[in-house]
Design an enzyme around this catalytic site. Structure first.
Site, PDB file in Angstrom:
ATOM      1  N   LYS A 197     -75.850  15.627  72.227  1.00 41.47           N
ATOM      2  CA  LYS A 197     -74.968  15.660  71.778  1.00 41.47           C
ATOM      3  C   LYS A 197     -74.050  14.308  71.603  1.00 41.47           C
ATOM      4  O   LYS A 197     -73.078  13.975  72.265  1.00 41.47           O
ATOM      5  CB  LYS A 197     -74.263  16.666  72.488  1.00 41.47           C
ATOM      6  CG  LYS A 197     -74.177  17.945  71.327  1.00 41.47           C
ATOM      7  CD  LYS A 197     -73.566  19.153  71.922  1.00 41.47           C
ATOM      8  CE  LYS A 197     -73.607  20.382  70.841  1.00 41.47           C
ATOM      9  NZ  LYS A 197     -72.828  20.829  71.504  1.00 41.47           N
ATOM     10  N   GLY A 354     -73.277  25.414  77.125  1.00 38.11           N
ATOM     11  CA  GLY A 354     -73.840  25.836  77.106  1.00 38.11           C
ATOM     12  C   GLY A 354     -75.096  26.228  77.661  1.00 38.11           C
ATOM     13  O   GLY A 354     -75.934  26.464  78.566  1.00 38.11           O
TER      14      GLY A 354
HETATM   15  N1  LIG Z   1     -84.610  13.087  76.851  1.00 42.05           N
HETATM   16  C1  LIG Z   1     -83.964  13.942  75.983  1.00 42.05           C
HETATM   17  N2  LIG Z   1     -84.974  13.835  75.165  1.00 42.05           N
HETATM   18  C2  LIG Z   1     -84.554  15.120  74.052  1.00 42.05           C
HETATM   19  N3  LIG Z   1     -83.515  15.286  74.532  1.00 42.05           N
HETATM   20  C3  LIG Z   1     -83.279  15.890  75.459  1.00 42.05           C
HETATM   21  C4  LIG Z   1     -82.930  15.067  76.699  1.00 42.05           C
HETATM   22  N4  LIG Z   1     -82.215  15.103  77.482  1.00 42.05           N
HETATM   23  C5  LIG Z   1     -81.825  16.196  77.596  1.00 42.05           C
HETATM   24  N5  LIG Z   1     -82.280  16.987  76.231  1.00 42.05           N
HETATM   25  C6  LIG Z   1     -81.760  18.048  75.319  1.00 42.05           C
HETATM   26  O1  LIG Z   1     -79.634  17.846  75.871  1.00 42.05           O
HETATM   27  C7  LIG Z   1     -79.602  19.530  75.499  1.00 42.05           C
HETATM   28  C8  LIG Z   1     -78.863  20.100  75.526  1.00 42.05           C
HETATM   29  O2  LIG Z   1     -77.471  18.875  75.586  1.00 42.05           O
HETATM   30  P1  LIG Z   1     -76.218  19.441  75.604  1.00 42.05           P
HETATM   31  O3  LIG Z   1     -75.657  18.052  75.231  1.00 42.05           O
HETATM   32  O4  LIG Z   1     -75.939  20.469  73.698  1.00 42.05           O
HETATM   33  O5  LIG Z   1     -75.536  20.117  76.705  1.00 42.05           O
HETATM   34  P2  LIG Z   1     -74.674  21.261  76.872  1.00 42.05           P
HETATM   35  O6  LIG Z   1     -74.498  21.859  78.415  1.00 42.05           O
HETATM   36  O7  LIG Z   1     -75.073  22.568  76.052  1.00 42.05           O
HETATM   37  O8  LIG Z   1     -73.551  21.447  76.631  1.00 42.05           O
HETATM   38  P3  LIG Z   1     -72.497  21.242  74.980  1.00 42.05           P
HETATM   39  O9  LIG Z   1     -72.081  22.883  76.261  1.00 42.05           O
HETATM   40  O10 LIG Z   1     -71.224  20.427  74.425  1.00 42.05           O
HETATM   41  O11 LIG Z   1     -73.458  21.614  74.045  1.00 42.05           O
HETATM   42  C9  LIG Z   1     -81.194  20.535  75.994  1.00 42.05           C
HETATM   43  O12 LIG Z   1     -81.943  21.286  74.814  1.00 42.05           O
HETATM   44  C10 LIG Z   1     -82.202  19.232  76.647  1.00 42.05           C
HETATM   45  O13 LIG Z   1     -83.739  19.807  75.828  1.00 42.05           O
HETATM   46  O1  LIG Z   2     -71.839  24.580  73.019  1.00 43.37           O
HETATM   47  C1  LIG Z   2     -70.268  24.479  72.850  1.00 43.37           C
HETATM   48  O2  LIG Z   2     -69.997  23.465  72.634  1.00 43.37           O
HETATM   49  C2  LIG Z   2     -69.814  24.689  71.658  1.00 43.37           C
HETATM   50  O3  LIG Z   2     -70.283  25.873  71.533  1.00 43.37           O
HETATM   51  C3  LIG Z   2     -69.700  24.542  70.932  1.00 43.37           C
HETATM   52  O4  LIG Z   2     -70.020  23.911  69.893  1.00 43.37           O
HETATM   53  P1  LIG Z   2     -70.523  22.388  68.672  1.00 43.37           P
HETATM   54  O5  LIG Z   2     -70.239  21.667  69.397  1.00 43.37           O
HETATM   55  O6  LIG Z   2     -71.267  22.630  67.949  1.00 43.37           O
HETATM   56  O7  LIG Z   2     -69.019  22.546  68.181  1.00 43.37           O
END
Ligand SMILES: Nc1ncnc2c1ncn2[C@@H]1O[C@H](COP(=O)(O)OP(=O)(O)OP(=O)(O)O)[C@@H](O)[C@H]1O
Ligand SMILES: O=C(O)[C@H](O)COP(=O)(O)O
Length: 396
Positions: A197, A354
């Site tokens: 993200k 998550g």
């Molecule tokens: N180098 C990369 N290329 C593509 N995707 C990646 C890479 N590194 C990590 N990811 C992806 O990042 C995703 C998780 O990112 P994210 O920012 O949603 O983390 P999060 O723990 O779910 O945080 P949040 O709860 O804020 O959503 C995973 O699905 C993973 O596959």
């Molecule tokens: O996965 C998360 O960080 C929460 O469910 C919020 O989701 P969002 O980043 O799509 O608002």
């Protein structure tokens, strides 16, 4: 100590209780790959149900543009029923006749999940008319979604101003645990931020570098920085139009003496489907036709060295696409190292998100962390000291 009303003050018997939860769970091919966010809300749902309240769940899923069957919460209702060991009704809308009929049919102690709030534009706009449509369905409001509290949306913030509002048990536990673990952390304080993200999190890093002694950047987030520094990243996930933001953060880090640890090697493949092929390249030699899907072994050594120097570690976002083997190795190796240091009493470690929770469970390291939050973005914003609209709206 929490400065707002909790379920201890809520009279729920016979009442319609709108409960905002976070059911934005990691899924692959329609299957939930980590149920932590479901497990964490069970105490609140059981408490309200056992007290004779009608539990009416509001939640979002993904980031749909309008009604998208692929982002329906219906599959999550079935999983929730299995965990709750109780039937969970489902309504295919969160407002209007479908919702009102389902609420009307709910018995005291019953549980109903309404469809994805983000199917309506009014949710993310926090539109007052949409808030009123939601409020018609309940007599009081409980927010148990700390991990979405950074969003000032209708179901996470707006509702708290129009119905008697209370914090759920998970909301209470998350805030108390984070305050206990991080309000005055032992230093050096090191943050690891990875994940995908980039656009919604990169701005947070500008404040974060003023709070932490070292920032490890991995995942898709790192690719954006590497591109901004003029390095070729091939077809890697990145937000190239945020290059100026990345450079500004690097400048800020220099001003605040925050060490920045970026990958020095990357495990690459031609695409996400990867298959057996993967090869590690130096970060200055990424092939144009490949994508970085994990940090390499030299990068792992640097991250583990930063963890060794830390007294407190905070972590959101995996270092690679951990759902696809072998691109989980960077996250697994560093998560296990952090857990080992924590068990040895050398580190206070707090992780959240998550997919991050899912990655730590995949590594078998979650139990080794001091605390694992369900929140990712919300956790980072709490860490920065930013107000969380969903929490502030609950304050008496
Ligand atoms: N180098 C990369 N290329 C593509 N995707 C990646 C890479 N590194 C990590 N990811 C992806 O990042 C995703 C998780 O990112 P994210 O920012 O949603 O983390 P999060 O723990 O779910 O945080 P949040 O709860 O804020 O959503 C995973 O699905 C993973 O596959
Ligand atoms: O996965 C998360 O960080 C929460 O469910 C919020 O989701 P969002 O980043 O799509 O608002």
């Amino acid at each position: 100590m929490t400065a707002f009303r909790t379920l201890d003050q809520a009279e729920v018997k016979g009442k319609r209780v709108l409960v905002r939860v976070d059911l934005n769970v990691p899924m692959e091919n329609g299957r939930i790959t980590d149920a932590t966010r479901i497990e964490r809300i069970l105490p609140t749902l059981r408490e309200i149900s056992d007290k004779g309240g009608k539990v009416i769940l509001l939640a979002h899923f993904g980031r749909p543009k309008g009604r998208d069957p692929k982002e329906s919460l219906k599959p999550v209702a079935e999983a929730l029923a299995q965990h709750l060991k109780k039937g969970v009704a489902f309504a295919d809308d969160c407002i209007g006749e479908a919702a009102a009929t389902a609420v009307g049919a709910l018995k005291d102690g019953g549980v109903l999940l309404l469809e994805n709030t983000r199917f309506h534009a009014g949710e993310e706009k926090n539109d007052p008319a949409f808030v009123q449509e939601l409020a018609k369905l309940g007599d009081l409001y409980v927010n148990d979604a700390f991990s979405t509290a950074h969003r000032a949306h209708a179901s996470t913030e707006g509702l708290a101003h129009v119905l008697p509002s209370f914090a759920g048990r998970t909301m209470q536990a998350e805030l108390d645990a984070l305050a206990k673990g991080l309000e005055s952390p032992k230093r050096p304080l090191v943050a690891i931020v990875g994940g995908a993200k980039v656009s919604t999190k990169i701005d947070l890093l500008e404040n974060l570098v003023q709070k932490v002694d070292a920032l490890v950047i991995g995942g898709g987030m790192a690719n954006t920085f590497l591109h901004a520094m003029g390095l070729g990243i091939g077809k890697s996930l990145a937000e190239k139009d945020l290059a100026d933001t990345a450079l500004r953060i690097l400048d800020r880090a220099r001003e605040t003496n925050c060490a920045i640890i970026l990958p020095v090697d990357g495990v690459c493949a031609y695409d996400f489907k990867a298959g057996a092929y993967n090869q590690t390249f130096g970060i200055d030699a990424i092939p144009d036709d490949q994508m970085i899907l994990d940090v390499g072994s030299q990068s792992v050594e640097r991250v583990n060295a930063a963890i060794n120097d830390a007294k407190t570690l905070v972590w959101n976002g995996p270092l690679g696409a951990f759902e696809i083997t072998p691109f989980d190795q960077g996250t697994v190796a560093t998560a296990r190292h952090a857990a080992e240091r924590t068990r040895a009493g050398k580190l206070v470690s707090v992780a959240g998100g998550g997919d991050t929770v899912s990655a730590l469970n995949h590594a078998g390291a979650a139990d080794g962390f001091s605390y694992v939050s369900t929140a990712g973005g919300a956790f980072l914003e709490w860490l920065e000291g930013k107000p969380l609209p969903g929490v502030d709206a609950l304050k008496a």
